[in-house]
Design a protein around this motif. Structure first.
Motif, PDB file in Angstrom:
ATOM      1  N   SER A 136      34.625  52.768  36.790  1.00 13.35           N
ATOM      2  CA  SER A 136      33.763  51.704  36.266  1.00 13.35           C
ATOM      3  C   SER A 136      34.531  50.425  35.928  1.00 13.35           C
ATOM      4  CB  SER A 136      33.023  52.196  35.018  1.00 13.35           C
ATOM      5  OG  SER A 136      33.947  52.504  33.994  1.00 13.35           O
ATOM      6  N   LYS A 137      35.860  50.468  36.028  1.00 12.72           N
ATOM      7  CA  LYS A 137      36.671  49.296  35.684  1.00 12.72           C
ATOM      8  C   LYS A 137      37.098  48.535  36.944  1.00 12.72           C
ATOM      9  CE  LYS A 137      38.298  51.279  31.384  1.00 12.72           C
ATOM     10  NZ  LYS A 137      39.412  51.731  30.571  1.00 12.72           N
ATOM     11  N   ARG A 138      37.476  47.297  36.734  1.00  7.20           N
ATOM     12  CA  ARG A 138      37.974  46.497  37.840  1.00  7.20           C
ATOM     13  C   ARG A 138      39.478  46.729  37.959  1.00  7.20           C
ATOM     14  NH1 ARG A 138      35.983  40.565  38.319  1.00  7.20           N
ATOM     15  NH2 ARG A 138      36.300  41.143  40.499  1.00  7.20           N
ATOM     16  N   VAL A 139      39.924  47.064  39.165  1.00  7.06           N
ATOM     17  CA  VAL A 139      41.348  47.280  39.415  1.00  7.06           C
ATOM     18  C   VAL A 139      41.802  46.257  40.451  1.00  7.06           C
ATOM     19  CG1 VAL A 139      43.124  48.876  40.240  1.00  7.06           C
ATOM     20  CG2 VAL A 139      41.202  49.736  38.875  1.00  7.06           C
ATOM     21  N   LEU A 140      42.817  45.488  40.089  1.00 10.90           N
ATOM     22  CA  LEU A 140      43.317  44.420  40.955  1.00 10.90           C
ATOM     23  C   LEU A 140      44.725  44.723  41.431  1.00 10.90           C
ATOM     24  CD1 LEU A 140      42.262  41.391  38.668  1.00 10.90           C
ATOM     25  CD2 LEU A 140      40.855  42.594  40.360  1.00 10.90           C
ATOM     26  N   LEU A 141      45.042  44.277  42.629  1.00  9.33           N
ATOM     27  CA  LEU A 141      46.379  44.422  43.209  1.00  9.33           C
ATOM     28  C   LEU A 141      46.804  43.033  43.675  1.00  9.33           C
ATOM     29  CD1 LEU A 141      48.601  46.490  44.174  1.00  9.33           C
ATOM     30  CD2 LEU A 141      47.391  46.564  46.360  1.00  9.33           C
ATOM     31  N   PRO A 142      47.956  42.523  43.226  1.00  9.74           N
ATOM     32  CA  PRO A 142      48.339  41.152  43.587  1.00  9.74           C
ATOM     33  C   PRO A 142      48.351  40.867  45.087  1.00  9.74           C
ATOM     34  CG  PRO A 142      49.732  41.954  41.820  1.00  9.74           C
ATOM     35  CD  PRO A 142      48.888  43.115  42.250  1.00  9.74           C
ATOM     36  N   ASP A 143      48.701  41.844  45.896  1.00 11.67           N
ATOM     37  CA  ASP A 143      48.700  41.663  47.352  1.00 11.67           C
ATOM     38  C   ASP A 143      48.190  42.946  48.010  1.00 11.67           C
ATOM     39  OD1 ASP A 143      49.302  41.327  50.092  1.00 11.67           O
ATOM     40  OD2 ASP A 143      50.979  40.006  49.629  1.00 11.67           O
ATOM     41  N   LEU A 144      47.040  42.887  48.654  1.00 20.96           N
ATOM     42  CA  LEU A 144      46.451  44.079  49.274  1.00 20.96           C
ATOM     43  C   LEU A 144      47.310  44.633  50.407  1.00 20.96           C
ATOM     44  CD1 LEU A 144      42.596  43.371  49.510  1.00 20.96           C
ATOM     45  CD2 LEU A 144      43.794  44.921  47.951  1.00 20.96           C
ATOM     46  N   LYS A 145      48.220  43.821  50.927  1.00 21.03           N
ATOM     47  CA  LYS A 145      49.082  44.278  52.020  1.00 21.03           C
ATOM     48  C   LYS A 145      50.282  45.083  51.517  1.00 21.03           C
ATOM     49  CE  LYS A 145      47.842  40.476  55.105  1.00 21.03           C
ATOM     50  NZ  LYS A 145      48.307  39.222  55.757  1.00 21.03           N
ATOM     51  N   CYS A 197      46.075  36.498  40.998  1.00 24.82           N
ATOM     52  CA  CYS A 197      45.227  37.694  41.009  1.00 24.82           C
ATOM     53  C   CYS A 197      44.455  37.823  39.692  1.00 24.82           C
ATOM     54  CB  CYS A 197      46.120  38.902  41.256  1.00 24.82           C
ATOM     55  SG  CYS A 197      45.470  40.485  40.817  1.00 24.82           S
ATOM     56  N   LEU A 198      45.152  37.634  38.580  1.00 28.27           N
ATOM     57  CA  LEU A 198      44.506  37.760  37.274  1.00 28.27           C
ATOM     58  C   LEU A 198      43.561  36.588  37.017  1.00 28.27           C
ATOM     59  CD1 LEU A 198      44.268  39.436  34.745  1.00 28.27           C
ATOM     60  CD2 LEU A 198      46.358  38.385  33.874  1.00 28.27           C
ATOM     61  N   LYS A 199      43.959  35.403  37.425  1.00 23.11           N
ATOM     62  CA  LYS A 199      43.125  34.211  37.229  1.00 23.11           C
ATOM     63  C   LYS A 199      41.820  34.309  38.021  1.00 23.11           C
ATOM     64  CE  LYS A 199      43.347  29.179  37.403  1.00 23.11           C
ATOM     65  NZ  LYS A 199      42.831  28.507  38.575  1.00 23.11           N
ATOM     66  N   ASN A 200      41.930  34.732  39.283  1.00 26.59           N
ATOM     67  CA  ASN A 200      40.764  34.779  40.173  1.00 26.59           C
ATOM     68  C   ASN A 200      40.064  36.140  40.187  1.00 26.59           C
ATOM     69  OD1 ASN A 200      41.387  32.116  41.024  1.00 26.59           O
ATOM     70  ND2 ASN A 200      42.881  32.915  42.481  1.00 26.59           N
ATOM     71  N   GLU A 201      40.697  37.126  39.512  1.00 29.90           N
ATOM     72  CA  GLU A 201      40.189  38.513  39.512  1.00 29.90           C
ATOM     73  C   GLU A 201      39.973  39.018  40.939  1.00 29.90           C
ATOM     74  OE1 GLU A 201      37.027  39.221  36.725  1.00 29.90           O
ATOM     75  OE2 GLU A 201      37.868  37.793  35.269  1.00 29.90           O
ATOM     76  N   ASP A 202      40.999  38.786  41.743  1.00 30.24           N
ATOM     77  CA  ASP A 202      40.952  39.141  43.164  1.00 30.24           C
ATOM     78  C   ASP A 202      42.383  39.082  43.715  1.00 30.24           C
ATOM     79  OD1 ASP A 202      39.115  39.461  45.620  1.00 30.24           O
ATOM     80  OD2 ASP A 202      40.378  37.760  46.208  1.00 30.24           O
ATOM     81  N   PRO A 203      42.775  39.943  44.635  1.00 31.37           N
ATOM     82  CA  PRO A 203      42.026  40.987  45.341  1.00 31.37           C
ATOM     83  C   PRO A 203      41.731  42.207  44.456  1.00 31.37           C
ATOM     84  CG  PRO A 203      44.136  40.486  46.457  1.00 31.37           C
ATOM     85  CD  PRO A 203      44.167  39.847  45.127  1.00 31.37           C
ATOM     86  N   GLU A 204      40.579  42.796  44.713  1.00 32.33           N
ATOM     87  CA  GLU A 204      40.119  43.948  43.943  1.00 32.33           C
ATOM     88  C   GLU A 204      40.102  45.200  44.818  1.00 32.33           C
ATOM     89  OE1 GLU A 204      36.293  45.332  41.184  1.00 32.33           O
ATOM     90  OE2 GLU A 204      36.296  43.357  42.130  1.00 32.33           O
ATOM     91  N   ILE A 205      40.454  46.324  44.223  1.00 31.56           N
ATOM     92  CA  ILE A 205      40.391  47.613  44.920  1.00 31.56           C
ATOM     93  C   ILE A 205      38.954  48.130  44.837  1.00 31.56           C
ATOM     94  CG2 ILE A 205      41.192  50.014  44.922  1.00 31.56           C
ATOM     95  CD1 ILE A 205      43.367  48.086  45.791  1.00 31.56           C
TER      96      ILE A 205
END
Length: 315
Positions: free
Chosen positions: A79-88, A286-294
């Motif tokens: 239920s939480k948002r999980v972000l990764l600085p670079d999806l690659k 990533c934190l500022k834009n809340e993206d990229p998200e898993i």
């Protein structure tokens, strides 16, 4: 592009500010760049970070690590948002075990218990009975009834090491981590000649010939604890070089030497290109834009959660 000191400090302050505003937590692996480790709420190996991901009350989890780690955090916090600085930021070991090929192997041995190292994709976890990390793998293998056959994936080096430690015969998937297979035995022995009083410590993902000459073999956390508690004052460290930042902070008066890689490179050590894809700038963005998200399908998360839950209960 290398950050200036002022730019680095400014970004770190901005990240700290954003964390408070957004009720976010930063989990970072020991292999991340020092400037990321410095502002993380928790630094750890795969097991420690899985535990922290399961316990956190933050609304947003920023995972400074690689893709499978962020997936694990999402599986534990659907239920939480999980972000990764670079999806690659992937993983050579996880990539070495494609789900379709692994599914076919599993179908050939339907009565085997499937144990998978946490360094695998969410899809592989759904095909598993229990997940393990290098910290708890021996305990988990020993918990399985002796009358059960075992498939172990994806790391053949860790699997081979565990067979020796536990006396259990296992069917091993033929996968490996490029970073831990990059150490040169010849160069390591030459380095040891220059530092004969040094203790050689190695991660069990390393090849057998490296493990044979090691004085200590253990997980990332295990290596940190060993160096912290050892009476010796010099160590040759055979794992990803990012660990040296925290290790040197723990033991400022001890000498730490990265084990040499087969290929010549700038640090004469073995670094994970995937881990280093995350930068302080990307972390801020990533934190500022809340993206990229898993993002994972609910059914997949439910199925993958069971083997991880079993691991955490046993650990």
């Amino acid at each position: 592009m290398e950050l200036t000191t002022d730019r680095k400090l400014n970004l770190q302050e901005q990240v700290k500010k954003l964390k408070k505003e957004k009720n976010a937590v930063i989990l970072a692996h020991y292999y991340q760049e020092p400037e990321i480790q410095e502002i993380a709420d928790f630094i750890g190996d795969s097991l420690e970070l899985a535990r922290k991901a399961a316990e956190t009350e933050a609304e947003i989890i920023v995972f400074a690590g690689v893709h499978f780690m962020a997936e694990t955090a999402k599986i534990l916090n659907p239920s939480k948002r999980v972000l990764l600085p670079d999806l690659k930021a992937g993983c050579s070991l996880a990539d070495s075990c494609p789900p379709e090929a692994f599914r076919k192997l599993k179908e050939q041995y339907p009565d085997h218990v499937v144990v998978t190292y946490i360094n695998c994709s969410a899809e592989i976890k759904t095909l598993s009975d229990i997940v393990c990390t290098s910290s708890n793998a021996e305990k988990i293998i020993n918990s399985i009834s002796k009358d059960k056959e075992i498939i172990f994936a994806p790391d053949k080096n860790l699997g081979s090491y565990l067979m020796k430690k536990t006396g259990r015969k296992m069917l091993l998937w033929d996968g490996a981590c490029l970073v831990h297979e990059a150490f040169s035995l010849d160069k390591l022995l030459e380095l040891y000649k220059e530092h004969p009083s040094a203790m050689i410590i190695a991660h069990p993902e390393s090849e057998e010939h490296i493990l044979k000459v090691a004085n200590y073999i253990g997980s990332t956390s295990g290596m940190l604890n060993f160096v912290r508690n050892s009476e010796h004052d010099k160590f040759i460290v055979a794992t990803e070089a990012g660990i040296l930042h925290q290790m040197q902070k723990d033991v400022p008066n001890k000498t730490l030497i990265p084990a040499p890689a087969k290929e010549d490179n700038t640090c004469a050590c073995s670094e994970c290109a995937f881990m280093k894809m995350n930068t302080l700038q990307k972390l801020y963005n990533c934190l500022k834009n809340e993206d990229p998200e898993i993002l994972l399908e609910e059914a997949l998360m439910e199925k993958a959660h069971l083997p991880i839950k079993r691991m955490l209960e046993l650990s």
